[in-house]
Each structure stands twice: as C-alpha cells, then as structure tokens.
Design a protein around this motif. Structure first.
Motif, PDB file in Angstrom:
ATOM      1  N   HIS A  89       0.841  -1.199   0.000  1.00 42.57           N
ATOM      2  CA  HIS A  89       0.000   0.000   0.000  1.00 42.57           C
ATOM      3  C   HIS A  89       0.876   1.249   0.000  1.00 42.57           C
ATOM      4  O   HIS A  89       1.861   1.323   0.738  1.00 42.57           O
ATOM      5  CB  HIS A  89      -0.940  -0.002   1.210  1.00 42.57           C
ATOM      6  N   PRO A  90       0.549   2.248  -0.831  1.00 42.91           N
ATOM      7  CA  PRO A  90       1.395   3.444  -0.956  1.00 42.91           C
ATOM      8  C   PRO A  90       1.650   4.178   0.360  1.00 42.91           C
ATOM      9  O   PRO A  90       2.717   4.757   0.541  1.00 42.91           O
ATOM     10  CB  PRO A  90       0.607   4.345  -1.922  1.00 42.91           C
ATOM     11  N   ASP A  91       0.721   4.167   1.285  1.00 42.23           N
ATOM     12  CA  ASP A  91       0.901   4.866   2.559  1.00 42.23           C
ATOM     13  C   ASP A  91       1.949   4.224   3.452  1.00 42.23           C
ATOM     14  O   ASP A  91       2.398   4.826   4.421  1.00 42.23           O
ATOM     15  CB  ASP A  91      -0.424   4.941   3.335  1.00 42.23           C
ATOM     16  N   GLN A  92       2.360   3.002   3.144  1.00 46.43           N
ATOM     17  CA  GLN A  92       3.306   2.284   4.001  1.00 46.43           C
ATOM     18  C   GLN A  92       4.743   2.742   3.786  1.00 46.43           C
ATOM     19  O   GLN A  92       5.583   2.497   4.632  1.00 46.43           O
ATOM     20  CB  GLN A  92       3.223   0.764   3.778  1.00 46.43           C
ATOM     21  N   GLY A  93       5.045   3.330   2.642  1.00 47.47           N
ATOM     22  CA  GLY A  93       6.414   3.755   2.373  1.00 47.47           C
ATOM     23  C   GLY A  93       7.369   2.591   2.259  1.00 47.47           C
ATOM     24  O   GLY A  93       8.508   2.670   2.675  1.00 47.47           O
ATOM     25  N   VAL A  94       6.906   1.478   1.687  1.00 51.45           N
ATOM     26  CA  VAL A  94       7.720   0.274   1.560  1.00 51.45           C
ATOM     27  C   VAL A  94       8.844   0.522   0.564  1.00 51.45           C
ATOM     28  O   VAL A  94       8.641   1.093  -0.492  1.00 51.45           O
ATOM     29  CB  VAL A  94       6.849  -0.918   1.088  1.00 51.45           C
ATOM     30  N   THR A  95      10.042   0.061   0.917  1.00 59.15           N
ATOM     31  CA  THR A  95      11.185   0.197   0.020  1.00 59.15           C
ATOM     32  C   THR A  95      11.467  -1.138  -0.638  1.00 59.15           C
ATOM     33  O   THR A  95      10.985  -2.177  -0.199  1.00 59.15           O
ATOM     34  CB  THR A  95      12.437   0.647   0.804  1.00 59.15           C
ATOM     35  N   GLU A  96      12.279  -1.119  -1.677  1.00 54.89           N
ATOM     36  CA  GLU A  96      12.597  -2.346  -2.407  1.00 54.89           C
ATOM     37  C   GLU A  96      13.293  -3.372  -1.529  1.00 54.89           C
ATOM     38  O   GLU A  96      13.182  -4.556  -1.755  1.00 54.89           O
ATOM     39  CB  GLU A  96      13.486  -2.028  -3.618  1.00 54.89           C
ATOM     40  N   GLY A  97      14.017  -2.936  -0.507  1.00 51.04           N
ATOM     41  CA  GLY A  97      14.763  -3.856   0.339  1.00 51.04           C
ATOM     42  C   GLY A  97      13.917  -4.585   1.362  1.00 51.04           C
ATOM     43  O   GLY A  97      14.424  -5.385   2.119  1.00 51.04           O
ATOM     44  N   PHE A  98      12.635  -4.309   1.398  1.00 54.13           N
ATOM     45  CA  PHE A  98      11.753  -4.941   2.382  1.00 54.13           C
ATOM     46  C   PHE A  98      11.592  -6.395   2.020  1.00 54.13           C
ATOM     47  O   PHE A  98      11.113  -6.731   0.954  1.00 54.13           O
ATOM     48  CB  PHE A  98      10.394  -4.237   2.389  1.00 54.13           C
ATOM     49  N   GLY A  99      11.997  -7.294   2.903  1.00 51.69           N
ATOM     50  CA  GLY A  99      11.965  -8.718   2.578  1.00 51.69           C
ATOM     51  C   GLY A  99      11.043  -9.497   3.480  1.00 51.69           C
ATOM     52  O   GLY A  99      10.512  -8.990   4.453  1.00 51.69           O
ATOM     53  N   ALA A 100      10.865 -10.763   3.140  1.00 46.91           N
ATOM     54  CA  ALA A 100       9.983 -11.650   3.890  1.00 46.91           C
ATOM     55  C   ALA A 100      10.455 -11.818   5.334  1.00 46.91           C
ATOM     56  O   ALA A 100       9.645 -12.039   6.221  1.00 46.91           O
ATOM     57  CB  ALA A 100       9.895 -13.004   3.201  1.00 46.91           C
ATOM     58  N   GLU A 101      11.778 -11.682   5.569  1.00 42.53           N
ATOM     59  CA  GLU A 101      12.274 -11.853   6.926  1.00 42.53           C
ATOM     60  C   GLU A 101      11.804 -10.740   7.845  1.00 42.53           C
ATOM     61  O   GLU A 101      11.874 -10.845   9.055  1.00 42.53           O
ATOM     62  CB  GLU A 101      13.804 -11.953   6.939  1.00 42.53           C
ATOM     63  N   GLU A 102      11.299  -9.644   7.269  1.00 38.12           N
ATOM     64  CA  GLU A 102      10.791  -8.536   8.056  1.00 38.12           C
ATOM     65  C   GLU A 102       9.266  -8.568   8.101  1.00 38.12           C
ATOM     66  O   GLU A 102       8.615  -7.549   8.155  1.00 38.12           O
ATOM     67  CB  GLU A 102      11.253  -7.211   7.453  1.00 38.12           C
ATOM     68  N   SER A 103       8.721  -9.743   8.101  1.00 40.03           N
ATOM     69  CA  SER A 103       7.286  -9.965   8.048  1.00 40.03           C
ATOM     70  C   SER A 103       6.530  -9.164   9.096  1.00 40.03           C
ATOM     71  O   SER A 103       6.959  -9.057  10.232  1.00 40.03           O
ATOM     72  CB  SER A 103       7.008 -11.456   8.242  1.00 40.03           C
TER      73      SER A 103
END
Length: 110
Positions: A89-103
């Motif tokens: 979701h755009p409001d989350q500010g997710v970056t490309e480096g966000f991985g499954a380990e940071e669930s």
C-alpha cells in the motif's frame, strides 16, 4: 460458487478466491495471525482486496481498531496475500529492500 460451502463442509476444507482462482486448504491447516495495518486504514484493505479479487466467506478478517491490526483466520496463502496487500500500500512507504524476513505478521496469542 453456490455449492462450494456444502462441499467444503462435507470434505472438511476451507476455500477462497484470488483473481478468479480457487485456493483450497484442509481445515487442519487453517491458522490465526495478526497483521499490523501500519498506516493503512481498514477500508483501504477492503478496497485492495476487492481490486485483487480476494474473496472468502470461509475466513474471518477482524479489525482490531485500538491497535490498527487485523486478526485473520485463514490459510497461509490467504494470510500471505493480505500481508502483501498491506505491505504494498502506498501509505506504508515500503522500500525495495523490504523482505519476507521482516514480516509484519505474528502468531495470535504471542
């Protein structure tokens, strides 16, 4: 679609639709997770689910307003689909480096 609830009860499974595909899981593989919505509002999650064509009358998604989380009772496929919607979701500010380990999800009851 109309016969699925009857078949599911008879053969002890749960199901949901995602993008016109049906996902079936045995009842014993259903789990409960709590997903943090972050900056996303519950209405935005419902809208994202509609857009992604994720539907299920078999699984519960309950908003926990005080903590802005949702408690989800469902298959891992269903839970992971919701988690992906929340993270993207755009409001989350997710970056490309966000991985499954940071669930963002955790087992209910922890």
């Amino acid at each position: 679609k109309k016969i699925l609830p009857e078949i599911a009860e008879q053969f002890n499974f749960k199901w949901h639709f995602e993008s016109r595909k049906i996902h079936i899981s045995p009842v014993e593989r259903i789990t409960t997770r709590v997903l943090d919505l972050g900056r996303m509002h519950i209405d935005q999650l419902h809208t994202a689910m509609l857009r992604a064509e994720i539907k299920s009358g078999a699984y519960d998604v309950v908003h926990l307003a005080e903590s802005n989380e949702v408690r989800v009772d469902g298959s891992l496929v269903f839970i992971e689909s919701l988690e992906a919607l929340i993270q993207s979701h755009p409001d989350q500010g997710v970056t490309e480096g966000f991985g499954a380990e940071e669930s963002q999800y955790k087992n209910a009851g922890e």
